[in-house]
Design a protein around this motif. Structure first.
Motif, short mmCIF file in Angstrom:
data_model
loop_
_atom_site.label_atom_id
_atom_site.label_comp_id
_atom_site.label_asym_id
_atom_site.label_seq_id
_atom_site.Cartn_x
_atom_site.Cartn_y
_atom_site.Cartn_z
N ARG A 134 -34.72 91.86 -7.52
CA ARG A 134 -35.74 92.18 -8.23
C ARG A 134 -35.82 93.30 -8.96
O ARG A 134 -35.81 93.83 -10.33
CB ARG A 134 -36.95 91.30 -7.97
CG ARG A 134 -37.95 91.32 -9.26
CD ARG A 134 -38.99 90.59 -8.76
NE ARG A 134 -38.90 89.06 -8.56
CZ ARG A 134 -39.00 88.27 -7.37
NH1 ARG A 134 -39.24 89.10 -6.24
NH2 ARG A 134 -38.77 87.07 -7.36
N PRO A 135 -36.06 94.41 -7.97
CA PRO A 135 -36.12 95.75 -8.49
C PRO A 135 -34.89 96.37 -9.14
O PRO A 135 -35.04 97.39 -9.88
CB PRO A 135 -36.42 96.61 -7.33
CG PRO A 135 -36.57 95.43 -6.11
CD PRO A 135 -35.95 94.58 -6.51
N LEU A 136 -33.78 95.87 -9.08
CA LEU A 136 -32.62 96.36 -9.80
C LEU A 136 -32.25 95.79 -11.17
O LEU A 136 -31.52 96.16 -11.88
CB LEU A 136 -31.66 96.02 -8.93
CG LEU A 136 -31.25 97.08 -7.80
CD1 LEU A 136 -30.51 96.32 -6.49
CD2 LEU A 136 -31.25 98.36 -7.94
N LEU A 137 -33.31 94.77 -11.67
CA LEU A 137 -32.96 94.26 -12.94
C LEU A 137 -33.45 95.22 -13.82
O LEU A 137 -34.95 95.67 -14.26
CB LEU A 137 -33.98 92.95 -13.13
CG LEU A 137 -33.47 91.84 -12.18
CD1 LEU A 137 -34.22 90.66 -12.27
CD2 LEU A 137 -31.97 91.42 -12.29
N PRO A 138 -32.65 95.37 -15.07
CA PRO A 138 -33.07 96.56 -16.07
C PRO A 138 -33.87 95.92 -17.05
O PRO A 138 -33.93 94.47 -16.98
CB PRO A 138 -31.68 96.89 -16.84
CG PRO A 138 -30.69 96.29 -15.84
CD PRO A 138 -31.33 95.26 -14.98
N GLY A 139 -34.82 96.70 -17.64
CA GLY A 139 -35.71 96.27 -18.56
C GLY A 139 -35.19 96.08 -20.05
O GLY A 139 -36.20 95.98 -20.71
N GLY A 140 -34.23 96.85 -20.47
CA GLY A 140 -33.88 96.96 -21.70
C GLY A 140 -33.04 95.62 -21.96
O GLY A 140 -33.16 94.78 -21.65
N SER A 141 -32.52 95.90 -23.25
CA SER A 141 -31.90 94.76 -23.99
C SER A 141 -30.28 94.67 -24.25
O SER A 141 -29.69 93.82 -24.66
CB SER A 141 -32.52 94.52 -25.47
OG SER A 141 -32.31 95.79 -25.99
N ALA A 142 -29.69 95.55 -23.52
CA ALA A 142 -28.37 95.69 -23.82
C ALA A 142 -27.29 95.36 -22.54
O ALA A 142 -26.36 94.94 -22.72
CB ALA A 142 -28.11 97.08 -24.19
N SER A 143 -27.90 95.61 -21.29
CA SER A 143 -27.07 95.41 -20.26
C SER A 143 -27.12 93.87 -19.62
O SER A 143 -28.03 93.06 -20.23
CB SER A 143 -27.37 96.49 -19.03
OG SER A 143 -28.83 95.96 -18.79
#
Length: 912
Positions: free
Chosen positions: A387-396
């Motif tokens: 869970r801590p490694l999930l990016p918050g952006g919209s591209a990856s």
């Protein structure tokens, strides 16, 4: 005196022999010396000397006075191997020209023009490092002014060329702050403007790069009534059109391409591949998918096959990590450790990584947020693991594999879960035929049916079985089926229905191996860590590297081990558990002891290269020799998981000394890579071992390093308790070196707590002890630390004395990192004295060296002090520019206090 004198004109005029400065008289007499030094080994007439010293209006008795100066200079230089001779054309100073810093500077610059970029960059760094300030700083007059103008123009040319090469080499990150400062001081220099704009662009700051172009265009129009030149306009156009993308040279750090090789044979899974396409490519915005299923069902194989097929969808790179969530011999890899490795792969310097876990993870999420990157997190333990490694952006996009269902991840983040089932019978048959041959499979349908029943559709079992069959192509398949029926035991591995068949498959593969391979693989099943190198296996088996390769070859052919990289071997965790069950546990202490000794001795050999000034265990017994820091760091990076795990093996074996010795072997590497929490963990184990062993020196060492690690993580109270304990133990044992270590570590703790007087007391105590011991570089660090705290309490004379001595030692030993720290202290001292020009020069020289050594944590601190110096000098515009850059670096490093402090300064000041 024996030592070669060094003559300096790039700063105040000076003559130095070793640590001693030679008194060459007052300013007018030093001007005579300079007039000879700028033309060494060439006669300078009396009339020309008089003109250089007094200008166009010399005094009446100038000639007699000049002879007096020359006589006293001859006396001063007589004992240092330099001589002033009188010849037909005038006076000649006979010296080695490279002992004059101005001439050495010019020769290094000239050599750089004939060298390749990397060598040229080093030569230019050395050349620019010779400058101590304004040339002939203590001499005035028309002649001195003309020398200064020429020398400073040469320096500026060298500096711009250094910048060009550094940018070609991909060092925009370490160059950026200096370029900002230089551009503020020289706004009309278009070459410099191009360099800054390019550095900003490569740092991902395109908007700022375009803003800088507009600023330069406006200044050129207002000041000169001119437009930007062709090079600047072309750079601007390329940024606007996107043509600059990928334009850095091939030497720039490549995009991360971390996917392991996919398996040679892949069949079926068409529906699953379509689901991956839909979730990760067909859906706009951020995307993730979890692949779950029992061990050996092909989760990693599917993920890698899909990832390799879709690399073009992720042009910013592919990141991969085996999280080892179900490794039978070790612990899962912490998310922060994964983030640290990913950040390094994406070009973030290790020295810029935050010390605390939350900041490290936040930085990783920030870096990948808007990049089209694929992140493959393999073998996760549970939802909290990823869970801590999930990016918050919209591209990856993120792919996770796990044996657990990961329902928590689905509930909290809406991540779809793809559950893999065993292969259907037709696909399993196709996979078996692909490994062997279709004709062989068609020829024995009953035996194949029996084999398929045993494998129960599990791809790992099918691969192992096929490897056994292909190793004996003439054997009928019914023989292999009979061996499976005769396999002993069932085992209780995964509590799934495939376990019994899989155990039987392993057993038949195992019995087919040579005895030496069985013994080796059995021991490997007990070794912690995800993989292991040839040399480590050689120590485990007491064999040569070539013998190891020969022994492991049959296990590779049987798919029981694989080489993820040349010379490194890895077992699937199910195979590892089976192998460990086969080991003769009564006879494993000797091999494991050999492995512990190999890891410990080699880690200590690497540490001795990274930090040669402290060898607490004396001479090292390792047969491994590292040529330089790069080799040592590469080995430590590759073996790091194994080194972390081997400490626990030493504990289990009841061996105390290796526990603290391996902690020391990891110390500098962990400090540079900002593995602060790992550092706390290994030194905590070391302290426990030292206490059990009753070893006072080891207790002092462990408490010292554990206290320092706690201080870096911000745990001041724990740091103070441990370091006080380390000092107490070292005093009881009479270990002077350990006392000095504790004093030096206590000083910054008390500084952070606001007690500079006590910090100075500890620094001076350490210095007194180290002076008696004679280690010059330890003395250099202690002198600098004592000088810093002397300045902090207002004793500027003592600070100046300590720092000057530290700088001489650091320069003599060519230790760039130590020299940078001393220059930073000297800058702070000059700032306190109100000499803001000299302070700025010291700070800029420190920044150049910190950039060269990639010490970005210290770089940010010095940058903030340089900004403060500009404030004191009345230049708020330049100060604000540097504050903004320092704040950005603090933010990248997770240093919240620094970000908040500078944000307040920026909010409460303006450019006036």
């Amino acid at each position: 005196m024996g030592e070669v004198p060094n003559f300096g004109v790039l700063g105040v005029i000076r003559v130095q022999v070793g640590a001693a400065l030679i008194d060459v008289g007052h300013a007018r007499q030093r001007c005579v010396l300079a007039a000879l030094l700028v033309e060494p080994n060439r006669p300078v007439s009396v009339d020309l000397l008089i003109e250089r010293v007094w200008g166009e209006r010399p005094p009446t008795r100038a000639r007699g006075t000049l002879y007096g100066y020359l006589h006293r200079l001859r006396q001063a230089l007589a004992g240092v191997g330099a001589e002033i001779r009188r010849g037909g054309g005038g006076y000649v100073l006979e010296v080695d020209e490279e002992s004059v810093d101005l001439y050495l500077f010019r020769r290094l610059v000239a050599r750089s023009r004939q060298a390749g970029d990397r060598e040229a960059l080093d030569l230019l760094h050395r050349a620019l490092g010779l400058w101590r300030g304004r040339p002939l700083d203590d001499v005035d007059g028309p002649w001195a002014d003309s020398v200064r103008r020429v020398a400073e123009q040469d320096r500026w040319t060298a500096l711009l060329r250094r910048n060009d090469i550094a940018l070609r080499e991909g060092h925009h990150d370490t160059l950026l702050a200096e370029l900002l400062d230089l551009a503020d001081a020289h706004p009309l220099d278009e070459q410099l403007a191009c360099q800054l704009i390019l550095a900003l662009y490569r740092a991902g700051r395109q908007a700022e790069a375009l803003e800088r172009f507009e600023f330069v265009r406006r200044v050129l129009a207002e000041e000169l009534g001119a437009d930007p030149g062709h090079e600047l306009r072309e750079l601007h156009r390329q940024i606007l059109t996107g043509e600059l993308t990928g334009s850095p040279s091939a030497d720039v750090r490549p995009l991360p391409r971390q996917l392991p090789a996919e398996v040679r044979l892949f069949v079926g899974r068409h529906n699953e591949l379509a689901q991956l396409d839909k979730a990760l490519i067909g859906t706009p915005g951020a995307s993730a998918l979890a692949i779950v299923g029992v061990g050996g069902i092909g989760k990693t194989t599917l993920a890698l096959h899909w990832a390799h097929r879709n690399t073009s969808a992720f042009p910013d790179g592919q990141l991969y990590a085996d999280l080892r969530g179900f490794d039978p011999t070790g612990t899962p890899v912490p998310p922060a450790a994964v983030a640290s490795r990913f950040l390094a792969a994406m070009g973030v310097p290790s020295t810029a990584l935050p010390a605390d876990t939350d900041s490290m993870l936040a930085l990783f999420r920030s870096v990948v947020a808007e990049k089209r990157v694929l992140v493959l997190l393999d073998n996760a333990r549970d939802s909290d693991h990823v869970r801590p490694l999930l990016p918050g952006g919209s591209a990856s996009s993120v792919v996770v594999t796990s044996r657990n269902r990961l329902t928590g991840l689905s509930a909290s983040h809406g991540v779809p879960v793809l559950t893999l089932e065993v292969l259907d019978r037709g696909t399993a048959r196709d996979l078996l035929a692909g490994h062997m041959s279709d004709g062989r499979v068609r020829g024995e349908p009953d035996a194949v049916a029996d084999l398929l029943d045993w494998c129960a559709g599990l791809p790992l079992a099918l691969a192992l079985l096929a490897a056994r069959a292909t190793s004996h192509p003439a054997f009928p398949l019914r023989v292999l089926a009979e061996e499976l029926h005769q396999a002993d035991g069932i085992g209780d591995w995964d509590a799934d229905e495939s376990s019994s068949g899989l155990h039987a498959v392993f057993s038949t593969s195992w019995r087919a191996l040579p005895v030496a391979t069985v013994e080796a693989c059995s021991l490997l099943g007990l070794v912690p860590g995800p993989d292991i190198g040839v040399d480590a296996i050689a120590a485990l088996l007491a064999a040569s590297a070539s013998r190891v390769r020969a022994v492991m070859r049959p296990a590779e052919a049987a798919h029981l081990v694989r080489q993820p990289a040349p010379g490194r071997y890895r077992m699937h965790d199910l195979v590892r558990r089976f192998a460990a069950e086969q080991a003769d546990h009564g006879d494993v202490r000797a091999p494991l002891n050999r492995l512990v000794d190999y890891y410990v001795d080699t880690a200590l050999a690497a540490e001795a290269v990274l930090y040669p000034y402290e060898l607490p265990f004396g001479a090292n017994h390792s047969t491994t020799r590292f040529a330089d820091e790069d080799e040592a760091l590469a080995w430590l990076s590759a073996e790091y998981p194994g080194l972390m795990a081997i400490q626990a093996v030493a504990v289990d074996l009841g061996r105390h000394a290796p526990v603290w010795r391996v902690a020391w072997g990891l110390d500098t590497f962990q400090r540079r890579q900002v593995h602060s929490e790992d550092q706390v963990r290994v030194w905590s184990a070391a302290l426990r071992a030292a206490e059990l062993a009753g070893d006072a020196d080891a207790r002092a060492l462990s408490a010292w390093r554990l206290g320092a690690a706690h201080n870096r993580t911000g745990n001041r109270a724990q740091a103070l308790r441990l370091l006080d304990h380390a000092l107490e133990v070292s005093l009881e044992s009479g270990n002077g070196r350990a006392q000095a270590n504790a004093h030096q570590a206590l000083a910054p703790v008390h500084e952070d707590m606001g007690d500079n007087a006590r910090a100075l007391s500890h620094a001076e105590s350490a210095l007194a002890i180290l002076r008696e011991m004679g280690n010059e570089m330890r003395q250099a660090h202690a002198l600098n630390q004592a000088g810093w705290y002397a300045a902090k309490v207002g004793d500027l004379g003592r600070a100046r004395e300590h720092c000057a001595a530290a700088l001489e030692l650091a320069s003599r030993h060519a230790d760039a990192d130590a020299e940078a720290r001393v220059l930073d202290s000297l800058g702070y001292l000059a700032h306190l004295e109100g000499d803001h020009i000299r302070a700025g020069d010291y700070y800029r020289r420190a920044l150049a060296l910190f950039g060269r050594t990639r010490s970005m944590y210290d770089y940010a601190d010095t940058l903030e002090r340089l900004a403060d110096n500009h404030v004191a000098g009345g230049d708020l515009r330049r100060a604000r520019s540097l504050w903004r850059e320092a704040r950005r670096m603090y933010d990248t490093q997770g240093r919240v206090d620094g970000v908040n402090r500078i944000s307040v300064l920026l909010a409460t000041t303006d450019e006036g």
